[in-house]
Design an enzyme around this catalytic site. Structure first.
Site, short mmCIF file in Angstrom:
data_model
loop_
_atom_site.label_atom_id
_atom_site.label_comp_id
_atom_site.label_asym_id
_atom_site.label_seq_id
_atom_site.Cartn_x
_atom_site.Cartn_y
_atom_site.Cartn_z
N ASP A 1 0.82 -1.22 0.00
CA ASP A 1 0.00 0.00 0.00
C ASP A 1 0.85 1.27 0.00
O ASP A 1 0.43 2.30 0.51
CB ASP A 1 -0.96 0.03 1.21
CG ASP A 1 -1.79 -1.24 1.32
OD1 ASP A 1 -2.41 -1.61 0.31
OD2 ASP A 1 -1.80 -1.86 2.40
N HIS B 1 -3.92 -1.73 -6.78
CA HIS B 1 -3.13 -0.59 -7.26
C HIS B 1 -4.07 0.50 -7.79
O HIS B 1 -4.80 0.29 -8.75
CB HIS B 1 -2.14 -1.05 -8.34
CG HIS B 1 -1.09 -1.98 -7.80
ND1 HIS B 1 -0.18 -2.62 -8.60
CD2 HIS B 1 -0.81 -2.35 -6.54
CE1 HIS B 1 0.62 -3.37 -7.84
NE2 HIS B 1 0.24 -3.22 -6.59
#
EC number: 6.3.4.4
Length: 432
Positions: A14, A42
């Protein structure tokens, strides 16, 4: 000769890899996913439009880029079809831009059933997986019983192999975990209905990449998750099931290891983690809530709230070591705007009073660790959307410089917002 650049996470995932890959693919001809599966999330924001990709490489939005899913990726046919459909509905010709390795292991319904049954059985000791069957699919691969994309070329043989493996896993699901069996016929019917779509995208990825390299094309390798979740080098057993480090590039794509020219480590300006596992700098106070709210720290894949904390330079140094990082991209600097004080973890104090400047090797070694912090003044001026290095607040520049000093790696790119345009490239990886 062209340059081959790897983009990977230096923390627990992340970090903002998708945006960076999308940005840098302006110059690339190929973008390759080499590990993980649709447990990745993503997020790309282009001209205010948000796109979340889980399986398809982040280069898919570029007309000039061929996106490749390499053999190190475990591929869920249903997830791929869903993602393709969403992109095609927006006018993106996915099938013209996407290629697959025939060696990708398939994630099928019994993998998902096993993943969820195991997590439930673990109770309080659950790993915190995404429940998408990633681990069980990798298990089947290593046990040499997994089905691969290549099996779809012979549908009769595929049906026989599938029956054997469904029976094998159903025995465990029903008799050990006491949950429902997976429906063989429904699984077979679905996979066969889309088999031709998948096989039409199959290429010899290693051959393709070698040819591209010889032509001088620019290739980008897109990592998923983060270094500290690596199956071998992460906080085991609270890790993912693949090699998220630079070493996974060669094995997960078929490119020769000597042909990687630059490794860009994405480092978030603070730390986050999803799921269980060690997290020495985790904050449980209002600063932790501030980081979560300002950074919108909720998983793109699961929607789960991410745990938040200060930047851990000790853990990032381990990533530098394992990945032989060439440079950093610092992301989410703007999230720290408004804090009177920012902290960086520079060491650990062990339960016996010893101080360490390296990460423990085993999960048990993380127990009882206290972070040793270095405090720095924060900044009140906004960094959001700033596109010139010299216009950043001096305190923010000092923070960046200190990260470089503590890790020995230059910050080559700075991200000051989610949009593709909100970025400073101080040194382009393709020119480094």
């Amino acid at each position: 000769m062209g340059k081959n650049v790897v983009v990977l996470g230096t923390q627990w995932g992340d970090e903002g890899k998708g945006k960076v890959v999308d940005l840098l693919t302006e110059r690339a001809q190929y973008v390759v996913r080499y590990q993980g599966g649709h447990n990745a999330g993503h997020t790309l924001v282009i001209n205010g439009e948000k796109t979340v990709l889980h399986l398809i490489p982040s280069g898919i939005l570029r007309e000039n880029v061929t996106s490749i899913i390499g053999n190190g990726v475990v591929l869920a046919p249903d997830a791929l079809m869903k993602e393709m459909g969403e992109l095609e509905a927006r006018g993106i010709p996915v099938r013209e831009r996407l290629l697959l390795s025939e060696a990708c292991p398939l994630i099928l319904p019994y993998h998902v059933a096993l993943d969820n049954a195991r997590e439930k059985a673990r109770g309080a000791k659950a790993i915190g997986t995404t429940g998408r069957g990633i681990g069980p699919a990798y298990e089947d691969k290593v046990a040499r019983r997994g089905l691969r994309v290549s099996d779809l070329f012979n549908k009769e043989t595929f049906a026989v192999k599938l029956k054997e493996i469904v029976d094998y896993h159903n025995f465990q699901l029903v008799n050990y975990y006491k949950v429902e069996a997976v429906d063989y016929q429904a699984t077979l019917d679905y996979v066969l209905s889309i088999a031709d779509i998948l096989t039409a995208m199959v290429v010899d990825v290693s051959e393709l990449l070698d040819g591209a390299r010889k032509r001088g094309d620019l290739i980008m390798f897109e990592g998923a998750q983060g270094t500290l979740l690596d199956i071998d080098h992460g906080t085991y057993p609270y890790v993912t099931s693949s090699n998220t480090t630079a070493g996974g590039v060669a094995t997960g794509s078929g490119i020769g290891p000597r042909y990687v020219d630059y490794v860009l480590g994405i480092v978030k300006a603070y730390s986050t983690r999803v799921g269980a596992g060690p997290f020495p700098t985790e904050l449980f106070d209002e600063t932790g809530e501030f980081l979560c709210k300002q950074g919108n720290e909720f998983g793109a894949t699961t929607g789960r709230r991410r745990r938040t904390g200060w930047l851990d330079a000790v853990a990032v140094r381990r990533s530098v070591q394992i990945n032989s990082l060439s440079g950093f991209c610092l992301t989410k600097l703007d999230v720290l705007d408004g804090l009177k004080e920012v902290k960086i973890c520079v060491g650990y104090r062990m339960p016996d009073g010893r101080e360490m400047t390296t990460t423990p090797l085993a999960a048990e070694g993380w127990e009882g660790i206290e972070p040793i912090y270095e405090s720095m003044p924060g900044w009140s001026d906004t960094t959001f959307g700033v596109k010139e290095h010299s216009k950043l607040p001096q305190a923010a520049l000092n923070y960046i410089k200190r990260i470089e000093e503590l890790t020995g790696v230059p910050v080559d790119i700075i991200s000051t917002g989610p949009d593709r345009s909100e970025t400073m490239i101080l040194r382009d990886p393709f020119d480094a």
